[in-house]
Design a protein around this motif. Structure first.
Motif, PDB file in Angstrom:
ATOM      1  N   ASP A 193       0.877  -1.169   0.000  1.00 18.59           N
ATOM      2  CA  ASP A 193       0.000   0.000   0.000  1.00 18.59           C
ATOM      3  C   ASP A 193       0.917   1.222   0.000  1.00 18.59           C
ATOM      4  OD1 ASP A 193      -1.739   2.085   0.559  1.00 18.59           O
ATOM      5  OD2 ASP A 193      -2.753   1.063   2.217  1.00 18.59           O
ATOM      6  N   VAL A 194       1.179   1.762  -1.181  1.00 23.82           N
ATOM      7  CA  VAL A 194       2.255   2.750  -1.318  1.00 23.82           C
ATOM      8  C   VAL A 194       1.954   4.024  -0.525  1.00 23.82           C
ATOM      9  CG1 VAL A 194       3.713   4.014  -2.922  1.00 23.82           C
ATOM     10  CG2 VAL A 194       2.777   1.809  -3.595  1.00 23.82           C
ATOM     11  N   PHE A 195       0.716   4.460  -0.530  1.00 22.27           N
ATOM     12  CA  PHE A 195       0.393   5.667   0.236  1.00 22.27           C
ATOM     13  C   PHE A 195       0.750   5.486   1.701  1.00 22.27           C
ATOM     14  CE2 PHE A 195      -2.333   8.272   2.879  1.00 22.27           C
ATOM     15  CZ  PHE A 195      -2.198   9.525   2.304  1.00 22.27           C
ATOM     16  N   ARG A 196       0.342   4.362   2.284  1.00 19.53           N
ATOM     17  CA  ARG A 196       0.620   4.135   3.702  1.00 19.53           C
ATOM     18  C   ARG A 196       2.103   3.886   3.972  1.00 19.53           C
ATOM     19  NH1 ARG A 196      -2.424   6.989   6.333  1.00 19.53           N
ATOM     20  NH2 ARG A 196      -4.593   6.365   6.632  1.00 19.53           N
ATOM     21  N   LYS A 197       2.847   3.473   2.987  1.00 20.46           N
ATOM     22  CA  LYS A 197       4.294   3.330   3.153  1.00 20.46           C
ATOM     23  C   LYS A 197       4.940   4.695   3.401  1.00 20.46           C
ATOM     24  CE  LYS A 197       8.443   1.738   0.670  1.00 20.46           C
ATOM     25  NZ  LYS A 197       8.992   0.916   1.760  1.00 20.46           N
ATOM     26  N   VAL A 198       4.359   5.726   2.774  1.00 21.82           N
ATOM     27  CA  VAL A 198       4.926   7.077   2.859  1.00 21.82           C
ATOM     28  C   VAL A 198       4.222   7.924   3.912  1.00 21.82           C
ATOM     29  CG1 VAL A 198       5.410   9.183   1.545  1.00 21.82           C
ATOM     30  CG2 VAL A 198       5.621   6.949   0.442  1.00 21.82           C
ATOM     31  N   ASN A 199       2.906   7.734   4.070  1.00 24.35           N
ATOM     32  CA  ASN A 199       2.107   8.604   4.923  1.00 24.35           C
ATOM     33  C   ASN A 199       1.280   7.754   5.884  1.00 24.35           C
ATOM     34  OD1 ASN A 199       0.112  10.321   6.030  1.00 24.35           O
ATOM     35  ND2 ASN A 199       0.133  11.650   4.247  1.00 24.35           N
ATOM     36  N   ALA A 200       1.623   7.817   7.167  1.00 25.54           N
ATOM     37  CA  ALA A 200       0.926   7.033   8.182  1.00 25.54           C
ATOM     38  C   ALA A 200      -0.059   7.880   8.985  1.00 25.54           C
ATOM     39  CB  ALA A 200       1.939   6.392   9.125  1.00 25.54           C
ATOM     40  N   GLU A 201      -0.348   9.101   8.529  1.00 19.45           N
ATOM     41  CA  GLU A 201      -1.187  10.017   9.289  1.00 19.45           C
ATOM     42  C   GLU A 201      -2.666   9.643   9.192  1.00 19.45           C
ATOM     43  OE1 GLU A 201      -0.033  12.534  11.209  1.00 19.45           O
ATOM     44  OE2 GLU A 201       1.939  11.701  10.721  1.00 19.45           O
ATOM     45  N   PRO A 202      -3.469   9.944  10.221  1.00 14.41           N
ATOM     46  CA  PRO A 202      -4.916   9.731  10.147  1.00 14.41           C
ATOM     47  C   PRO A 202      -5.581  10.816   9.314  1.00 14.41           C
ATOM     48  CG  PRO A 202      -4.353  10.748  12.232  1.00 14.41           C
ATOM     49  CD  PRO A 202      -3.043  10.468  11.533  1.00 14.41           C
ATOM     50  N   ASP A 203      -6.883  10.647   9.090  1.00 12.36           N
ATOM     51  CA  ASP A 203      -7.710  11.649   8.391  1.00 12.36           C
ATOM     52  C   ASP A 203      -7.255  11.878   6.955  1.00 12.36           C
ATOM     53  OD1 ASP A 203      -9.194  12.036  10.767  1.00 12.36           O
ATOM     54  OD2 ASP A 203      -7.695  13.460  11.486  1.00 12.36           O
ATOM     55  N   GLN A 204      -6.732  10.837   6.328  1.00  7.30           N
ATOM     56  CA  GLN A 204      -6.292  10.923   4.938  1.00  7.30           C
ATOM     57  C   GLN A 204      -7.316  10.176   4.068  1.00  7.30           C
ATOM     58  OE1 GLN A 204      -3.313  12.758   4.192  1.00  7.30           O
ATOM     59  NE2 GLN A 204      -3.734  13.249   6.338  1.00  7.30           N
ATOM     60  N   TYR A 205      -8.259  10.912   3.532  1.00 10.75           N
ATOM     61  CA  TYR A 205      -9.367  10.278   2.820  1.00 10.75           C
ATOM     62  C   TYR A 205      -9.366  10.682   1.348  1.00 10.75           C
ATOM     63  CZ  TYR A 205     -10.730   9.989   7.718  1.00 10.75           C
ATOM     64  OH  TYR A 205     -10.725   9.773   9.072  1.00 10.75           O
ATOM     65  N   THR A 206     -10.007   9.840   0.526  1.00 13.03           N
ATOM     66  CA  THR A 206     -10.079  10.129  -0.911  1.00 13.03           C
ATOM     67  C   THR A 206     -11.500  10.184  -1.431  1.00 13.03           C
ATOM     68  OG1 THR A 206      -9.920   7.766  -1.466  1.00 13.03           O
ATOM     69  CG2 THR A 206      -7.828   9.017  -1.328  1.00 13.03           C
ATOM     70  N   TRP A 207     -12.486   9.830  -0.589  1.00  8.96           N
ATOM     71  CA  TRP A 207     -13.894   9.864  -1.008  1.00  8.96           C
ATOM     72  C   TRP A 207     -14.754  10.331   0.142  1.00  8.96           C
ATOM     73  CZ3 TRP A 207     -18.119   7.104   0.976  1.00  8.96           C
ATOM     74  CH2 TRP A 207     -19.312   7.291   0.257  1.00  8.96           C
ATOM     75  N   TRP A 208     -15.757  11.151  -0.215  1.00  8.81           N
ATOM     76  CA  TRP A 208     -16.694  11.690   0.763  1.00  8.81           C
ATOM     77  C   TRP A 208     -18.107  11.537   0.217  1.00  8.81           C
ATOM     78  CZ3 TRP A 208     -12.190  13.507  -0.893  1.00  8.81           C
ATOM     79  CH2 TRP A 208     -11.180  13.757   0.052  1.00  8.81           C
ATOM     80  N   SER A 209     -19.007  11.060   1.038  1.00  9.00           N
ATOM     81  CA  SER A 209     -20.406  10.956   0.645  1.00  9.00           C
ATOM     82  C   SER A 209     -20.962  12.339   0.328  1.00  9.00           C
ATOM     83  CB  SER A 209     -21.213  10.328   1.779  1.00  9.00           C
ATOM     84  OG  SER A 209     -22.598  10.428   1.510  1.00  9.00           O
ATOM     85  N   ALA A 214     -20.426  15.767   4.821  1.00  4.84           N
ATOM     86  CA  ALA A 214     -19.273  14.861   4.852  1.00  4.84           C
ATOM     87  C   ALA A 214     -17.993  15.544   4.364  1.00  4.84           C
ATOM     88  CB  ALA A 214     -19.553  13.615   4.019  1.00  4.84           C
ATOM     89  N   TRP A 215     -18.084  16.262   3.246  1.00  5.59           N
ATOM     90  CA  TRP A 215     -16.890  16.940   2.712  1.00  5.59           C
ATOM     91  C   TRP A 215     -16.431  18.042   3.658  1.00  5.59           C
ATOM     92  CZ3 TRP A 215     -12.978  16.891  -0.620  1.00  5.59           C
ATOM     93  CH2 TRP A 215     -12.363  18.098  -0.946  1.00  5.59           C
ATOM     94  N   ALA A 216     -17.353  18.886   4.077  1.00 12.48           N
ATOM     95  CA  ALA A 216     -16.997  20.027   4.928  1.00 12.48           C
ATOM     96  C   ALA A 216     -16.384  19.567   6.252  1.00 12.48           C
ATOM     97  CB  ALA A 216     -18.225  20.888   5.176  1.00 12.48           C
ATOM     98  N   LYS A 217     -16.869  18.448   6.772  1.00 11.39           N
ATOM     99  CA  LYS A 217     -16.386  17.949   8.063  1.00 11.39           C
ATOM    100  C   LYS A 217     -15.293  16.892   7.908  1.00 11.39           C
ATOM    101  CE  LYS A 217     -20.832  18.814  10.329  1.00 11.39           C
ATOM    102  NZ  LYS A 217     -21.991  18.197  11.043  1.00 11.39           N
ATOM    103  N   ASN A 218     -14.888  16.614   6.680  1.00 11.74           N
ATOM    104  CA  ASN A 218     -13.872  15.594   6.377  1.00 11.74           C
ATOM    105  C   ASN A 218     -14.251  14.235   6.960  1.00 11.74           C
ATOM    106  OD1 ASN A 218     -11.504  14.711   5.093  1.00 11.74           O
ATOM    107  ND2 ASN A 218     -10.263  15.027   6.917  1.00 11.74           N
ATOM    108  N   VAL A 219     -15.518  13.875   6.777  1.00 12.10           N
ATOM    109  CA  VAL A 219     -15.985  12.547   7.183  1.00 12.10           C
ATOM    110  C   VAL A 219     -15.887  11.655   5.944  1.00 12.10           C
ATOM    111  CG1 VAL A 219     -17.895  11.201   8.133  1.00 12.10           C
ATOM    112  CG2 VAL A 219     -17.502  13.556   8.906  1.00 12.10           C
ATOM    113  N   GLY A 220     -14.699  11.106   5.730  1.00  7.67           N
ATOM    114  CA  GLY A 220     -14.432  10.411   4.479  1.00  7.67           C
ATOM    115  C   GLY A 220     -13.938   8.998   4.652  1.00  7.67           C
ATOM    116  N   TRP A 221     -13.617   8.406   3.506  1.00  8.65           N
ATOM    117  CA  TRP A 221     -13.060   7.060   3.406  1.00  8.65           C
ATOM    118  C   TRP A 221     -11.818   7.112   2.518  1.00  8.65           C
ATOM    119  CZ3 TRP A 221     -16.244   2.165   3.826  1.00  8.65           C
ATOM    120  CH2 TRP A 221     -17.472   2.385   4.478  1.00  8.65           C
TER     121      TRP A 221
END
Length: 267
Positions: A193-209, A214-221
């Motif tokens: 999982d290349v992203f996680r190899k480089v970035n282990a931070e929380p709240d790193q999402y690529t999709w929001w309902s 969801a987008w404004a509050k960064n409630v994502g997946w």
């Protein structure tokens, strides 16, 4: 340097209306993997087919306005669609570009969120996709040829990968079975999982309902990945999720690799 970007556009025409082309020009990726293009070949005007200095390749779903994947390439490659599975190849879910010592794949795995029937189809897809992925790792171990599978996998791997994980334990995209399947890709099959190899931070999402805030509050997946063989994964230098503009309900995921892309040469 090799810059690879993956984006579920949720309709290619829609993403271009929202400013995707100017961003691509500034962003300067070598390879752009597109998912959910929702367009047929006859509707691909030149601006969509070959924007800027890219050559575009597409795998369309038979059903209009549904699924489909694409690639924008700046280097010569041999491009092929599908994974020899009639049921899902009709849905336009796999497109691969083979370069001299690297293959990059745009993949759009099914969503099961619409009900039990599509969740069952999702598991059937995974049953076909697994051996196809295995063949890549076998080739990598035998020849050293590397692979990057980009795209919307419609699975969040770990609790860190979605905001409300406790409320989604029984929902499609975060079921124990799906999470175990993607864990197997890493733990047994040996992909990274290349992203996680480089970035282990929380709240790193690529999709929001699109529901609620969801987008404004960064409630994502985090369901968009670049999953790679170890040789190319070890060359990852930087990652980014672009959120300054919104081209769809997903954000572009980019990874820069310390890698010189060699064009495909027919044997």
């Amino acid at each position: 340097m090799l810059r690879v970007t993956s984006l579920n556009v949720n309709g290619l025409r829609s993403a271009f209306r929202k400013g995707l082309a100017p961003w691509l020009e500034k962003h300067n990726a070598d390879v752009v993997c597109l998912q959910e293009i929702k367009i047929q070949d006859a509707d691909l005007i030149d601006e969509l087919r070959h924007p800027l200095n890219y050559t575009g390749y597409f795998c369309h779903a038979e059903k209009k306005g549904y699924s489909g994947v694409g690639l924008y390439l700046r280097h010569d490659a041999q491009v092929n669609a599908g994974m020899a599975c009639e049921e899902f190849d009709r849905e336009g879910r796999i497109l691969r570009a083979d370069f001299k010592d690297l293959t990059i794949i745009s993949a759009y795995l099914p969503s099961g969120s619409s009900g039990e029937e599509r969740q069952a189809a999702k598991f059937r897809f995974l049953d076909h996709f697994g051996p196809w992925v295995d063949a890549m790792m076998e080739d990598y171990k035998k020849t050293g040829h590397n692979y990057i599978i980009c795209g919307d996998w419609n699975i969040a791997h770990k609790e860190i990968d979605l905001k409300n994980w406790k409320g989604n334990l029984k929902n499609s995209g975060f079921t124990p079975e799906e999470r175990a399947w993607i864990s197997d890709v890493f733990d047994r099959r040996g992909f990274v999982d290349v992203f996680r190899k480089v970035n282990a931070e929380p709240d790193q999402y690529t999709w929001w309902s699109n529901r609620g805030q969801a987008w404004a509050k960064n409630v994502g997946w985090r369901i968009d990945y670049q999953i790679a063989t170890p040789g190319i994964a070890d060359k990852a230098m930087a990652t980014s999720i672009y959120k300054d503009e919104r081209f769809s309900d997903h954000a572009p995921l980019t990874i820069d690799y310390d890698w010189k892309l060699a064009p495909f040469v027919a044997k």
